[in-house]
Design an enzyme around this catalytic site. Sequence first.
Site, PDB file in Angstrom:
ATOM      1  N   HIS A 125      -2.794  -3.221  -0.970  1.00 29.41           N
ATOM      2  CA  HIS A 125      -4.137  -2.730  -0.674  1.00 29.41           C
ATOM      3  C   HIS A 125      -4.887  -3.646   0.286  1.00 29.41           C
ATOM      4  O   HIS A 125      -4.702  -4.857   0.308  1.00 29.41           O
ATOM      5  CB  HIS A 125      -4.933  -2.550  -1.965  1.00 29.41           C
ATOM      6  N   ASP A 126      -5.706  -3.042   1.123  1.00 27.94           N
ATOM      7  CA  ASP A 126      -6.627  -3.730   2.030  1.00 27.94           C
ATOM      8  C   ASP A 126      -5.934  -4.520   3.139  1.00 27.94           C
ATOM      9  O   ASP A 126      -6.552  -5.366   3.779  1.00 27.94           O
ATOM     10  CB  ASP A 126      -7.564  -4.675   1.254  1.00 27.94           C
ATOM     11  N   GLY A 143      -1.826  -7.957  -1.184  1.00 30.77           N
ATOM     12  CA  GLY A 143      -3.104  -7.392  -0.772  1.00 30.77           C
ATOM     13  C   GLY A 143      -3.884  -8.284   0.168  1.00 30.77           C
ATOM     14  O   GLY A 143      -3.736  -9.509   0.175  1.00 30.77           O
TER      15      GLY A 143
END
Length: 262
Positions: A125-126, A143
Amino acid sequence: MSSAETLIHPGATVDAGARLAPGVRVGPQAYIGPDVEIGEDCVIGPFCVLQGPMRLGRENVLHAHVCLGDAPQDIGYRGEPTALEIGDRNVFREFVTIHRGTPKDRRLTTVGSDNMFMVYSHVGHDCVIGDGVILGNATHIGGHVTVADRANISALCAVHQFSRIGRNTMIGGGSIVVQDIPPYMMAAGNHAKLYGLNRKGLARAGFSAEAVRALKQAYRLLYRSGLRLEAACERLRGQAPLSAEVEHLLAFLENSKRGVSR
């Protein structure tokens, strides 16, 4: 604009809230959820799962069992609206996974164009993945990681969250990356250490002999002079005018938050 017909296998499931451009092909048992936008001439292979909100650009190829846009693996995530955006002409081999962002960051995971994601590779994520990146088999990106353009990360590597991988880098197979890897370098090991300039990669990318020579001189001062990195950067700054590549390298080093592999 593509004039090809969109072809959806009878065994696939496409939500009414998904948007498929002309020329998209969807294989058997694929699932495309709501708030998924797929650009022209993409190929969605069998058993792929695409969850929204996400946008997939044009001419991407997804091999079997690719999973894009699912919820982030973050224990603090509570179902907030976040997204995944992917550019054009990427290749996702079997069992690749890329997750949406979280409210802790930009609420967005971003992938550029012309990348190759090999079997079982994962992007957390991100993350921000640039253009022309190669992720080897079973390489896992934690992440909040940034991977710059034309980085080549070999098989079975793991990159710690919040790390940065600079442009035109080469990271050897099985490496564990826990700090930033500066642009134009080769790195390998557990934990990953630098092993000089990625000269073959720079040559393939069309860097001039003059640019490579300037980077080689900068590398010697930064990493072979015995100076602390901060002092070496300061001394290098005093040698202006600097090439654009050396300026980029210095800016990367000076803006590191996790520390830089040496």
